[in-house]
Design a protein around this motif. Structure first.
Motif, PDB file in Angstrom:
ATOM      1  N   PHE A   1       0.979  -1.071   0.270  1.00  0.00           N
ATOM      2  CA  PHE A   1      -0.082   0.046  -0.236  1.00  0.00           C
ATOM      3  C   PHE A   1       0.968   1.266  -0.043  1.00  0.00           C
ATOM      4  O   PHE A   1       1.967   1.246   0.662  1.00  0.00           O
ATOM      5  CB  PHE A   1      -0.873   0.015   1.284  1.00  0.00           C
ATOM      6  CG  PHE A   1      -1.925  -0.959   1.296  1.00  0.00           C
ATOM      7  CD1 PHE A   1      -3.318  -1.046   0.667  1.00  0.00           C
ATOM      8  CD2 PHE A   1      -1.835  -2.183   1.836  1.00  0.00           C
ATOM      9  CE1 PHE A   1      -4.100  -1.826   0.658  1.00  0.00           C
ATOM     10  CE2 PHE A   1      -2.705  -3.091   2.140  1.00  0.00           C
ATOM     11  CZ  PHE A   1      -3.910  -3.120   1.042  1.00  0.00           C
ATOM     12  N   ILE A   2       0.410   2.281  -0.753  1.00  0.00           N
ATOM     13  CA  ILE A   2       1.271   3.631  -0.847  1.00  0.00           C
ATOM     14  C   ILE A   2       0.327   4.779  -0.574  1.00  0.00           C
ATOM     15  O   ILE A   2      -0.809   4.651  -1.037  1.00  0.00           O
ATOM     16  CB  ILE A   2       1.901   3.549  -1.992  1.00  0.00           C
ATOM     17  CG1 ILE A   2       2.993   2.731  -2.403  1.00  0.00           C
ATOM     18  CG2 ILE A   2       2.547   5.003  -2.518  1.00  0.00           C
ATOM     19  CD1 ILE A   2       3.456   2.607  -3.782  1.00  0.00           C
ATOM     20  N   GLY A   3       0.584   5.411   0.653  1.00  0.00           N
ATOM     21  CA  GLY A   3      -0.229   6.556   0.804  1.00  0.00           C
ATOM     22  C   GLY A   3       0.284   7.840   0.627  1.00  0.00           C
ATOM     23  O   GLY A   3       1.321   7.865  -0.139  1.00  0.00           O
ATOM     24  N   GLU A   4      -0.165   8.822   0.942  1.00  0.00           N
ATOM     25  CA  GLU A   4       0.346  10.121   0.916  1.00  0.00           C
ATOM     26  C   GLU A   4       1.593  10.789   1.638  1.00  0.00           C
ATOM     27  O   GLU A   4       2.699  10.929   0.985  1.00  0.00           O
ATOM     28  CB  GLU A   4      -0.839  11.095   1.116  1.00  0.00           C
ATOM     29  CG  GLU A   4      -0.476  12.706   0.611  1.00  0.00           C
ATOM     30  CD  GLU A   4      -1.720  13.735   0.922  1.00  0.00           C
ATOM     31  OE1 GLU A   4      -2.533  13.347   0.030  1.00  0.00           O
ATOM     32  OE2 GLU A   4      -1.658  14.165   1.948  1.00  0.00           O
ATOM     33  N   GLY A   5       1.253  10.612   2.931  1.00  0.00           N
ATOM     34  CA  GLY A   5       2.647  11.129   3.714  1.00  0.00           C
ATOM     35  C   GLY A   5       2.023  11.040   5.096  1.00  0.00           C
ATOM     36  O   GLY A   5       0.933  10.649   5.578  1.00  0.00           O
ATOM     37  N   PRO A   6       3.187  11.088   6.304  1.00  0.00           N
ATOM     38  CA  PRO A   6       2.837  10.936   7.408  1.00  0.00           C
ATOM     39  C   PRO A   6       1.795  12.082   7.856  1.00  0.00           C
ATOM     40  O   PRO A   6       2.096  13.192   7.755  1.00  0.00           O
ATOM     41  CB  PRO A   6       4.078  10.856   8.069  1.00  0.00           C
ATOM     42  CG  PRO A   6       5.110  10.915   7.078  1.00  0.00           C
ATOM     43  CD  PRO A   6       4.352  11.142   5.967  1.00  0.00           C
ATOM     44  N   GLY A   7       0.836  11.570   8.939  1.00  0.00           N
ATOM     45  CA  GLY A   7       0.063  12.629   9.626  1.00  0.00           C
ATOM     46  C   GLY A   7       0.759  12.755  11.150  1.00  0.00           C
ATOM     47  O   GLY A   7       2.011  12.525  11.358  1.00  0.00           O
ATOM     48  N   GLU A   8       0.052  13.521  12.151  1.00  0.00           N
ATOM     49  CA  GLU A   8       0.629  13.684  13.223  1.00  0.00           C
ATOM     50  C   GLU A   8       1.177  12.575  14.231  1.00  0.00           C
ATOM     51  O   GLU A   8       2.184  12.360  14.659  1.00  0.00           O
ATOM     52  CB  GLU A   8      -0.254  14.431  14.196  1.00  0.00           C
ATOM     53  CG  GLU A   8       0.109  15.001  15.692  1.00  0.00           C
ATOM     54  CD  GLU A   8      -0.881  15.722  16.243  1.00  0.00           C
ATOM     55  OE1 GLU A   8      -0.248  16.458  17.481  1.00  0.00           O
ATOM     56  OE2 GLU A   8      -2.100  15.682  15.869  1.00  0.00           O
ATOM     57  N   GLN A   9       0.072  11.725  14.033  1.00  0.00           N
ATOM     58  CA  GLN A   9       0.426  10.465  14.942  1.00  0.00           C
ATOM     59  C   GLN A   9       1.473   9.406  14.485  1.00  0.00           C
ATOM     60  O   GLN A   9       2.570   9.175  14.954  1.00  0.00           O
ATOM     61  CB  GLN A   9      -0.822   9.384  14.966  1.00  0.00           C
ATOM     62  CG  GLN A   9      -1.870   9.871  15.903  1.00  0.00           C
ATOM     63  CD  GLN A   9      -1.588  10.347  17.148  1.00  0.00           C
ATOM     64  OE1 GLN A   9      -0.955   9.561  18.011  1.00  0.00           O
ATOM     65  NE2 GLN A   9      -1.987  11.652  17.541  1.00  0.00           N
TER      66      GLN A   9
ATOM     67  N   ASP B   1       0.731  -9.691   7.902  1.00  0.00           N
ATOM     68  CA  ASP B   1       2.161 -10.416   7.347  1.00  0.00           C
ATOM     69  C   ASP B   1       2.023 -10.368   5.962  1.00  0.00           C
ATOM     70  O   ASP B   1       2.971 -10.993   5.256  1.00  0.00           O
ATOM     71  CB  ASP B   1       2.620 -11.544   7.887  1.00  0.00           C
ATOM     72  CG  ASP B   1       1.620 -12.627   7.591  1.00  0.00           C
ATOM     73  OD1 ASP B   1       0.340 -12.530   7.094  1.00  0.00           O
ATOM     74  OD2 ASP B   1       1.752 -14.166   8.156  1.00  0.00           O
ATOM     75  N   GLN B   2       0.755  -9.898   5.308  1.00  0.00           N
ATOM     76  CA  GLN B   2       0.720 -10.115   3.871  1.00  0.00           C
ATOM     77  C   GLN B   2       0.888  -8.796   3.110  1.00  0.00           C
ATOM     78  O   GLN B   2       0.875  -8.622   2.025  1.00  0.00           O
ATOM     79  CB  GLN B   2      -0.637 -10.807   3.586  1.00  0.00           C
ATOM     80  CG  GLN B   2      -1.075 -11.954   4.111  1.00  0.00           C
ATOM     81  CD  GLN B   2      -2.357 -12.602   3.724  1.00  0.00           C
ATOM     82  OE1 GLN B   2      -3.261 -11.830   4.330  1.00  0.00           O
ATOM     83  NE2 GLN B   2      -2.544 -13.519   2.739  1.00  0.00           N
ATOM     84  N   TYR B   3       1.189  -7.718   3.939  1.00  0.00           N
ATOM     85  CA  TYR B   3       1.376  -6.420   3.067  1.00  0.00           C
ATOM     86  C   TYR B   3       2.353  -5.408   3.738  1.00  0.00           C
ATOM     87  O   TYR B   3       2.924  -5.878   4.837  1.00  0.00           O
ATOM     88  CB  TYR B   3      -0.007  -5.665   3.139  1.00  0.00           C
ATOM     89  CG  TYR B   3      -0.602  -5.434   4.377  1.00  0.00           C
ATOM     90  CD1 TYR B   3      -0.251  -4.221   5.109  1.00  0.00           C
ATOM     91  CD2 TYR B   3      -1.698  -6.027   5.087  1.00  0.00           C
ATOM     92  CE1 TYR B   3      -0.797  -3.771   6.459  1.00  0.00           C
ATOM     93  CE2 TYR B   3      -2.077  -5.954   6.188  1.00  0.00           C
ATOM     94  CZ  TYR B   3      -1.585  -4.890   6.875  1.00  0.00           C
ATOM     95  OH  TYR B   3      -2.249  -4.563   8.093  1.00  0.00           O
ATOM     96  N   TYR B   4       2.687  -4.590   3.095  1.00  0.00           N
ATOM     97  CA  TYR B   4       3.768  -3.617   3.687  1.00  0.00           C
ATOM     98  C   TYR B   4       3.054  -2.310   3.288  1.00  0.00           C
ATOM     99  O   TYR B   4       2.424  -2.042   2.098  1.00  0.00           O
ATOM    100  CB  TYR B   4       5.305  -3.721   2.554  1.00  0.00           C
ATOM    101  CG  TYR B   4       6.281  -2.783   3.286  1.00  0.00           C
ATOM    102  CD1 TYR B   4       6.871  -2.920   4.276  1.00  0.00           C
ATOM    103  CD2 TYR B   4       6.375  -1.560   2.461  1.00  0.00           C
ATOM    104  CE1 TYR B   4       7.758  -2.061   4.555  1.00  0.00           C
ATOM    105  CE2 TYR B   4       7.519  -0.613   2.830  1.00  0.00           C
ATOM    106  CZ  TYR B   4       8.126  -0.901   3.954  1.00  0.00           C
ATOM    107  OH  TYR B   4       9.045  -0.205   4.229  1.00  0.00           O
ATOM    108  N   ILE B   5       3.430  -1.288   3.947  1.00  0.00           N
ATOM    109  CA  ILE B   5       2.840   0.108   3.716  1.00  0.00           C
ATOM    110  C   ILE B   5       3.803   1.071   3.614  1.00  0.00           C
ATOM    111  O   ILE B   5       4.699   1.232   4.751  1.00  0.00           O
ATOM    112  CB  ILE B   5       1.706   0.398   5.051  1.00  0.00           C
ATOM    113  CG1 ILE B   5       0.818  -0.609   4.963  1.00  0.00           C
ATOM    114  CG2 ILE B   5       1.174   1.934   4.521  1.00  0.00           C
ATOM    115  CD1 ILE B   5      -0.363  -0.202   6.164  1.00  0.00           C
ATOM    116  N   ALA B   6       3.750   1.976   2.831  1.00  0.00           N
ATOM    117  CA  ALA B   6       4.624   3.094   2.630  1.00  0.00           C
ATOM    118  C   ALA B   6       3.904   4.388   2.195  1.00  0.00           C
ATOM    119  O   ALA B   6       2.892   4.453   2.114  1.00  0.00           O
ATOM    120  CB  ALA B   6       5.840   2.851   1.692  1.00  0.00           C
TER     121      ALA B   6
END
Length: 189
Positions: free
Chosen positions: A39-47, A75-80
């Protein structure tokens, strides 16, 4: 390409844009570094900035719930994310900020070697798929590129603002799960 240790060091030492000067923590990624699903998101938030991990705030908790409901295990995914440092006020990263961080993301994709990439939201879709595309027009559609199956869908934060998008993202995640199952079946046979 850098290995994981080199990539982490390079990200930690990066001050190529103003985001690096304001961060509490660098947010590189979390999950299985050998996962078939990324999964690829936008960017980090406060948390995320406080913890150093992506998708741990309210949007992350919603994503975790959605994935559990689809029986997609941790264990089936990676998030960045597109950018590794929090933009002020959680604003959308600028083109310059995204461009400075994209080599890190490309390196992560190279190291993880996922079969499926899910772009969470318009910013991820813009930099991974097409800068002129609109998330509302192409979400839920499979795009095959360079050996990856890529699907854009809504960012979980959008669902927190507009609950009507939950059904659409649920349908998208069903397609992701089906593709994962199909690829796993064909891989083992």
């Amino acid at each position: 390409m850098l290995n994981w240790d080199e990539l982490t060091k390079a990200c930690t030492e990066c001050y190529n844009c103003d985001l690096g000067k304001r961060r509490t923590n660098i947010v590189i990624g979390r999950g299985n570094r050998e996962a078939d699903l990324m999964f690829i998101g936008e960017g980090p938030g406060e948390q995320e900035d406080l913890s150093g991990l992506p998708f741990v705030g309210p949007a992350g908790k919603l994503l975790d719930t959605l994935l559990k409901a689809q029986m997609i295990k941790e264990d089936q995914y990676y998030i960045a994310n597109i950018v590794k440092c929090r933009p002020p006020g959680n604003r959308v990263p600028t083109d310059e900020e995204a461009e400075k961080c994209l080599p890190f993301l490309r390196n992560q994709v190279y190291l993880v070697k996922p079969k499926i990439i899910v772009c969470l939201g318009a910013t991820a879709m813009k930099y991974v798929i097409d800068r002129n595309a609109r998330i509302t027009q192409i979400r839920g559609q499979w795009i095959e590129r360079k050996g990856y199956w890529i699907m854009p869908t809504f960012h979980p934060a959008a669902l927190l603002r507009d609950e009507s998008k939950k059904v659409l993202m649920w349908e998208d995640m069903k397609k992701v799960k089906q593709r994962m199952d199909y690829l796993c079946q064909n891989q083992s046979s």
